[in-house]
Write a protein that holds these residues in place. Structure first.
Motif, PDB file in Angstrom:
ATOM      1  N   GLN A 252      39.613 -15.734 -20.675  1.00  0.00           N
ATOM      2  CA  GLN A 252      39.374 -16.674 -19.574  1.00  0.00           C
ATOM      3  C   GLN A 252      37.959 -16.545 -19.008  1.00  0.00           C
ATOM      4  O   GLN A 252      37.482 -17.443 -18.304  1.00  0.00           O
ATOM      5  CB  GLN A 252      40.384 -16.432 -18.445  1.00  0.00           C
ATOM      6  N   ARG A 253      37.290 -15.437 -19.298  1.00  0.00           N
ATOM      7  CA  ARG A 253      35.979 -15.167 -18.697  1.00  0.00           C
ATOM      8  C   ARG A 253      34.966 -16.293 -18.933  1.00  0.00           C
ATOM      9  O   ARG A 253      34.307 -16.714 -17.978  1.00  0.00           O
ATOM     10  CB  ARG A 253      35.441 -13.824 -19.212  1.00  0.00           C
ATOM     11  N   PRO A 254      34.802 -16.816 -20.141  1.00  0.00           N
ATOM     12  CA  PRO A 254      33.810 -17.886 -20.327  1.00  0.00           C
ATOM     13  C   PRO A 254      34.079 -19.121 -19.466  1.00  0.00           C
ATOM     14  O   PRO A 254      33.149 -19.735 -18.951  1.00  0.00           O
ATOM     15  CB  PRO A 254      33.905 -18.217 -21.819  1.00  0.00           C
ATOM     16  N   ALA A 255      35.344 -19.485 -19.282  1.00  0.00           N
ATOM     17  CA  ALA A 255      35.665 -20.666 -18.465  1.00  0.00           C
ATOM     18  C   ALA A 255      35.311 -20.419 -16.998  1.00  0.00           C
ATOM     19  O   ALA A 255      34.796 -21.314 -16.316  1.00  0.00           O
ATOM     20  CB  ALA A 255      37.146 -21.015 -18.612  1.00  0.00           C
ATOM     21  N   ILE A 256      35.565 -19.221 -16.522  1.00  0.00           N
ATOM     22  CA  ILE A 256      35.235 -18.881 -15.138  1.00  0.00           C
ATOM     23  C   ILE A 256      33.722 -18.845 -14.956  1.00  0.00           C
ATOM     24  O   ILE A 256      33.184 -19.411 -13.994  1.00  0.00           O
ATOM     25  CB  ILE A 256      35.865 -17.528 -14.753  1.00  0.00           C
ATOM     26  N   GLU A 257      33.033 -18.208 -15.891  1.00  0.00           N
ATOM     27  CA  GLU A 257      31.571 -18.143 -15.829  1.00  0.00           C
ATOM     28  C   GLU A 257      30.964 -19.543 -15.843  1.00  0.00           C
ATOM     29  O   GLU A 257      29.962 -19.804 -15.182  1.00  0.00           O
ATOM     30  CB  GLU A 257      31.011 -17.318 -16.979  1.00  0.00           C
ATOM     31  N   ARG A 258      31.578 -20.476 -16.593  1.00  0.00           N
ATOM     32  CA  ARG A 258      31.067 -21.843 -16.682  1.00  0.00           C
ATOM     33  C   ARG A 258      31.157 -22.543 -15.326  1.00  0.00           C
ATOM     34  O   ARG A 258      30.242 -23.264 -14.933  1.00  0.00           O
ATOM     35  CB  ARG A 258      31.830 -22.626 -17.756  1.00  0.00           C
ATOM     36  N   VAL A 259      32.250 -22.359 -14.606  1.00  0.00           N
ATOM     37  CA  VAL A 259      32.388 -22.961 -13.275  1.00  0.00           C
ATOM     38  C   VAL A 259      31.243 -22.488 -12.379  1.00  0.00           C
ATOM     39  O   VAL A 259      30.568 -23.290 -11.718  1.00  0.00           O
ATOM     40  CB  VAL A 259      33.759 -22.610 -12.639  1.00  0.00           C
ATOM     41  N   LEU A 260      31.006 -21.180 -12.363  1.00  0.00           N
ATOM     42  CA  LEU A 260      29.955 -20.619 -11.511  1.00  0.00           C
ATOM     43  C   LEU A 260      28.566 -21.075 -11.968  1.00  0.00           C
ATOM     44  O   LEU A 260      27.711 -21.421 -11.140  1.00  0.00           O
ATOM     45  CB  LEU A 260      30.055 -19.095 -11.508  1.00  0.00           C
ATOM     46  N   ALA A 261      28.345 -21.113 -13.277  1.00  0.00           N
ATOM     47  CA  ALA A 261      27.050 -21.549 -13.815  1.00  0.00           C
ATOM     48  C   ALA A 261      26.816 -23.037 -13.546  1.00  0.00           C
ATOM     49  O   ALA A 261      25.685 -23.440 -13.232  1.00  0.00           O
ATOM     50  CB  ALA A 261      26.974 -21.265 -15.315  1.00  0.00           C
ATOM     51  N   ASP A 262      27.854 -23.851 -13.645  1.00  0.00           N
ATOM     52  CA  ASP A 262      27.706 -25.285 -13.369  1.00  0.00           C
ATOM     53  C   ASP A 262      27.306 -25.516 -11.913  1.00  0.00           C
ATOM     54  O   ASP A 262      26.498 -26.394 -11.616  1.00  0.00           O
ATOM     55  CB  ASP A 262      29.001 -26.048 -13.677  1.00  0.00           C
ATOM     56  N   TYR A 263      27.846 -24.712 -11.026  1.00  0.00           N
ATOM     57  CA  TYR A 263      27.482 -24.848  -9.615  1.00  0.00           C
ATOM     58  C   TYR A 263      26.011 -24.459  -9.404  1.00  0.00           C
ATOM     59  O   TYR A 263      25.258 -25.202  -8.771  1.00  0.00           O
ATOM     60  CB  TYR A 263      28.409 -24.002  -8.741  1.00  0.00           C
ATOM     61  N   ARG A 264      25.605 -23.305  -9.937  1.00  0.00           N
ATOM     62  CA  ARG A 264      24.200 -22.890  -9.801  1.00  0.00           C
ATOM     63  C   ARG A 264      23.264 -23.920 -10.417  1.00  0.00           C
ATOM     64  O   ARG A 264      22.217 -24.252  -9.848  1.00  0.00           O
ATOM     65  CB  ARG A 264      23.960 -21.532 -10.477  1.00  0.00           C
ATOM     66  N   SER A 265      23.621 -24.448 -11.549  1.00  0.00           N
ATOM     67  CA  SER A 265      22.796 -25.448 -12.227  1.00  0.00           C
ATOM     68  C   SER A 265      22.627 -26.706 -11.376  1.00  0.00           C
ATOM     69  O   SER A 265      21.533 -27.276 -11.303  1.00  0.00           O
ATOM     70  CB  SER A 265      23.424 -25.792 -13.582  1.00  0.00           C
ATOM     71  N   ALA A 266      23.690 -27.139 -10.742  1.00  0.00           N
ATOM     72  CA  ALA A 266      23.611 -28.328  -9.878  1.00  0.00           C
ATOM     73  C   ALA A 266      22.655 -28.081  -8.720  1.00  0.00           C
ATOM     74  O   ALA A 266      21.857 -28.955  -8.367  1.00  0.00           O
ATOM     75  CB  ALA A 266      25.002 -28.691  -9.359  1.00  0.00           C
TER      76      ALA A 266
END
Length: 158
Positions: A30-44
């Motif tokens: 599940q780690r990559p999916a969780i990391e993606r949520v956090l990374a998508d927010y920082r990217s925005a």
């Protein structure tokens, strides 16, 4: 409020001692999916465009920033973050570190970082920051239910 219940559960899991530690994991597949949520927010934030970030947060989310209660993410976006981004020329994160653990459908992420904001008016802002987020899994998706961020000016090098 559901988000408060998840925060309390996450804190209880984290503070309840050795038996609870046995359930804590590094989140496995599940780690990559969780990391993606956090990374998508920082990217925005770095793009200065929060459009679409609502999908990253639960409807019953709670946001806290620098000692303030911002309400749900929808409220935070409409009354704080969205208007604020309009006053920036750039926003850059650096030195990002992530500590992440899971317990079933709950994940707790602590991110540390530095950031620099170039404003449309005034001097740049440089800070050290930390954000703790509680996420929950609903089906195949992870969403942030609670986010608490704070920052301070960097300490001078000694």
């Amino acid at each position: 409020m559901k988000s408060l219940a998840y925060v309390c559960a996450a804190v209880a899991v984290g503070l309840s001692g050795a038996p609870a530690q046995a359930h804590r994991t590094n989140c496995g597949p599940q780690r990559p999916a969780i990391e993606r949520v956090l990374a998508d927010y920082r990217s925005a934030i770095e793009r200065l465009d929060a459009q679409g970030t609502e999908r990253l947060f639960a409807a019953d989310s709670a946001v806290f920033e620098n000692g303030g209660v911002e309400g749900t993410y929808a409220n935070y976006l409409a009354h704080h973050l969205g208007p604020e981004l309009g006053h920036f020329r750039s926003f850059r994160f650096a030195d990002h570190r992530l500590d992440l653990w899971c317990d079933g459908p709950v994940a707790v992420a602590t991110e540390t970082y530095t950031y620099r904001i170039e404003r449309t008016e005034g001097a740049p802002i440089e800070r050290r920051g930390v954000t703790t987020s509680v996420l929950r899994r609903t089906g195949r998706n992870w969403q942030i239910v609670n986010m608490h961020g704070s920052s301070r000016a960097p300490r001078p090098a000694s």
